[in-house]
Design a protein around this motif. Structure first.
Motif, PDB file in Angstrom:
ATOM      1  N   GLU A  40       0.828  -1.202   0.000  1.00 16.61           N
ATOM      2  CA  GLU A  40       0.000   0.000   0.000  1.00 16.61           C
ATOM      3  C   GLU A  40       0.865   1.255   0.000  1.00 16.61           C
ATOM      4  O   GLU A  40       0.594   2.212  -0.726  1.00 16.61           O
ATOM      5  CB  GLU A  40      -0.917   0.009   1.221  1.00 16.61           C
ATOM      6  N   MET A  41       1.917   1.245   0.814  1.00 17.95           N
ATOM      7  CA  MET A  41       2.792   2.407   0.895  1.00 17.95           C
ATOM      8  C   MET A  41       3.529   2.613  -0.425  1.00 17.95           C
ATOM      9  O   MET A  41       3.702   3.745  -0.885  1.00 17.95           O
ATOM     10  CB  MET A  41       3.806   2.240   2.030  1.00 17.95           C
ATOM     11  N   LEU A  42       3.945   1.529  -1.070  1.00 20.31           N
ATOM     12  CA  LEU A  42       4.619   1.625  -2.351  1.00 20.31           C
ATOM     13  C   LEU A  42       3.689   2.232  -3.401  1.00 20.31           C
ATOM     14  O   LEU A  42       4.093   3.102  -4.176  1.00 20.31           O
ATOM     15  CB  LEU A  42       5.110   0.246  -2.793  1.00 20.31           C
ATOM     16  N   GLN A  43       2.438   1.786  -3.415  1.00 21.88           N
ATOM     17  CA  GLN A  43       1.458   2.325  -4.370  1.00 21.88           C
ATOM     18  C   GLN A  43       1.200   3.811  -4.109  1.00 21.88           C
ATOM     19  O   GLN A  43       1.137   4.603  -5.047  1.00 21.88           O
ATOM     20  CB  GLN A  43       0.152   1.535  -4.285  1.00 21.88           C
ATOM     21  N   ASP A  44       1.067   4.179  -2.843  1.00 16.27           N
ATOM     22  CA  ASP A  44       0.858   5.591  -2.506  1.00 16.27           C
ATOM     23  C   ASP A  44       2.055   6.449  -2.925  1.00 16.27           C
ATOM     24  O   ASP A  44       1.898   7.572  -3.409  1.00 16.27           O
ATOM     25  CB  ASP A  44       0.611   5.758  -1.008  1.00 16.27           C
ATOM     26  N   THR A  45       3.260   5.905  -2.757  1.00 18.07           N
ATOM     27  CA  THR A  45       4.467   6.634  -3.148  1.00 18.07           C
ATOM     28  C   THR A  45       4.528   6.825  -4.653  1.00 18.07           C
ATOM     29  O   THR A  45       4.864   7.903  -5.140  1.00 18.07           O
ATOM     30  CB  THR A  45       5.720   5.885  -2.651  1.00 18.07           C
ATOM     31  N   LYS A  46       4.175   5.762  -5.396  1.00 17.03           N
ATOM     32  CA  LYS A  46       4.156   5.878  -6.854  1.00 17.03           C
ATOM     33  C   LYS A  46       3.173   6.955  -7.306  1.00 17.03           C
ATOM     34  O   LYS A  46       3.471   7.745  -8.204  1.00 17.03           O
ATOM     35  CB  LYS A  46       3.765   4.539  -7.487  1.00 17.03           C
ATOM     36  N   GLU A  47       1.999   6.973  -6.691  1.00 16.08           N
ATOM     37  CA  GLU A  47       1.003   7.972  -7.051  1.00 16.08           C
ATOM     38  C   GLU A  47       1.490   9.388  -6.721  1.00 16.08           C
ATOM     39  O   GLU A  47       1.280  10.320  -7.497  1.00 16.08           O
ATOM     40  CB  GLU A  47      -0.316   7.688  -6.342  1.00 16.08           C
ATOM     41  N   ALA A  48       2.148   9.541  -5.580  1.00 19.23           N
ATOM     42  CA  ALA A  48       2.651  10.867  -5.194  1.00 19.23           C
ATOM     43  C   ALA A  48       3.737  11.340  -6.152  1.00 19.23           C
ATOM     44  O   ALA A  48       3.759  12.516  -6.542  1.00 19.23           O
ATOM     45  CB  ALA A  48       3.195  10.819  -3.765  1.00 19.23           C
ATOM     46  N   ILE A  49       4.618  10.444  -6.558  1.00 17.21           N
ATOM     47  CA  ILE A  49       5.665  10.809  -7.509  1.00 17.21           C
ATOM     48  C   ILE A  49       5.045  11.167  -8.857  1.00 17.21           C
ATOM     49  O   ILE A  49       5.447  12.136  -9.504  1.00 17.21           O
ATOM     50  CB  ILE A  49       6.695   9.666  -7.649  1.00 17.21           C
ATOM     51  N   HIS A  50       4.067  10.384  -9.275  1.00 16.01           N
ATOM     52  CA  HIS A  50       3.393  10.660 -10.546  1.00 16.01           C
ATOM     53  C   HIS A  50       2.709  12.026 -10.510  1.00 16.01           C
ATOM     54  O   HIS A  50       2.799  12.795 -11.471  1.00 16.01           O
ATOM     55  CB  HIS A  50       2.382   9.564 -10.862  1.00 16.01           C
ATOM     56  N   ASP A  51       2.024  12.320  -9.420  1.00 14.64           N
ATOM     57  CA  ASP A  51       1.349  13.613  -9.294  1.00 14.64           C
ATOM     58  C   ASP A  51       2.356  14.771  -9.256  1.00 14.64           C
ATOM     59  O   ASP A  51       2.090  15.847  -9.781  1.00 14.64           O
ATOM     60  CB  ASP A  51       0.469  13.645  -8.046  1.00 14.64           C
ATOM     61  N   ALA A  52       3.503  14.547  -8.611  1.00 14.65           N
ATOM     62  CA  ALA A  52       4.500  15.604  -8.503  1.00 14.65           C
ATOM     63  C   ALA A  52       5.171  15.885  -9.843  1.00 14.65           C
ATOM     64  O   ALA A  52       5.572  17.018 -10.119  1.00 14.65           O
ATOM     65  CB  ALA A  52       5.550  15.234  -7.463  1.00 14.65           C
ATOM     66  N   THR A  53       5.311  14.856 -10.682  1.00 15.72           N
ATOM     67  CA  THR A  53       5.999  15.048 -11.956  1.00 15.72           C
ATOM     68  C   THR A  53       5.038  15.330 -13.111  1.00 15.72           C
ATOM     69  O   THR A  53       5.482  15.557 -14.227  1.00 15.72           O
ATOM     70  CB  THR A  53       6.847  13.806 -12.299  1.00 15.72           C
ATOM     71  N   LYS A  54       3.746  15.330 -12.856  1.00 13.54           N
ATOM     72  CA  LYS A  54       2.754  15.553 -13.918  1.00 13.54           C
ATOM     73  C   LYS A  54       2.936  16.911 -14.606  1.00 13.54           C
ATOM     74  O   LYS A  54       2.921  16.974 -15.836  1.00 13.54           O
ATOM     75  CB  LYS A  54       1.336  15.421 -13.361  1.00 13.54           C
ATOM     76  N   PRO A  55       3.146  18.020 -13.887  1.00 18.27           N
ATOM     77  CA  PRO A  55       3.335  19.311 -14.580  1.00 18.27           C
ATOM     78  C   PRO A  55       4.561  19.314 -15.501  1.00 18.27           C
ATOM     79  O   PRO A  55       4.520  19.870 -16.602  1.00 18.27           O
ATOM     80  CB  PRO A  55       3.499  20.320 -13.455  1.00 18.27           C
ATOM     81  N   VAL A  56       5.616  18.677 -15.093  1.00 17.75           N
ATOM     82  CA  VAL A  56       6.832  18.633 -15.911  1.00 17.75           C
ATOM     83  C   VAL A  56       6.590  17.776 -17.156  1.00 17.75           C
ATOM     84  O   VAL A  56       7.038  18.118 -18.253  1.00 17.75           O
ATOM     85  CB  VAL A  56       8.023  18.080 -15.088  1.00 17.75           C
ATOM     86  N   GLN A  57       5.877  16.674 -16.987  1.00 22.74           N
ATOM     87  CA  GLN A  57       5.582  15.814 -18.135  1.00 22.74           C
ATOM     88  C   GLN A  57       4.700  16.533 -19.138  1.00 22.74           C
ATOM     89  O   GLN A  57       4.887  16.376 -20.341  1.00 22.74           O
ATOM     90  CB  GLN A  57       4.888  14.533 -17.660  1.00 22.74           C
TER      91      GLN A  57
END
Length: 70
Positions: free
Chosen positions: A49-66
């Motif tokens: 669960e923590m790994l999935q939450d971390t992946k989502e947080a990283i994805h959300d943080a890098t979305k503007p750059v992408q």
């Protein structure tokens, strides 16, 4: 004073098993001493669960750059 101590004792008798069950993530009114929790399974589940939450947080943080890269 006598009522206070009686209430304290009854409260401890009721609250102690409920607290154990709450900590083990089992139904509150089940027997707190009968079930042996499988700690390794709980750790694996929560790590996933923590790994999935971390992946989502990283994805959300890098979305503007992408979006700027497109």
């Amino acid at each position: 004073m006598k009522k206070f101590f009686i209430g304290l004792i009854v409260g401890l008798i009721v609250a102690f098993p409920l607290g154990i069950n709450f900590g083990k993530d089992v139904p509150l009114l089940s027997n707190p001493f009968a079930a042996k929790p499988d700690i390794t399974e709980r750790v694996k589940e929560r790590t996933g669960e923590m790994l999935q939450d971390t992946k989502e947080a990283i994805h959300d943080a890098t979305k503007p750059v992408q979006e700027k890269m497109k």
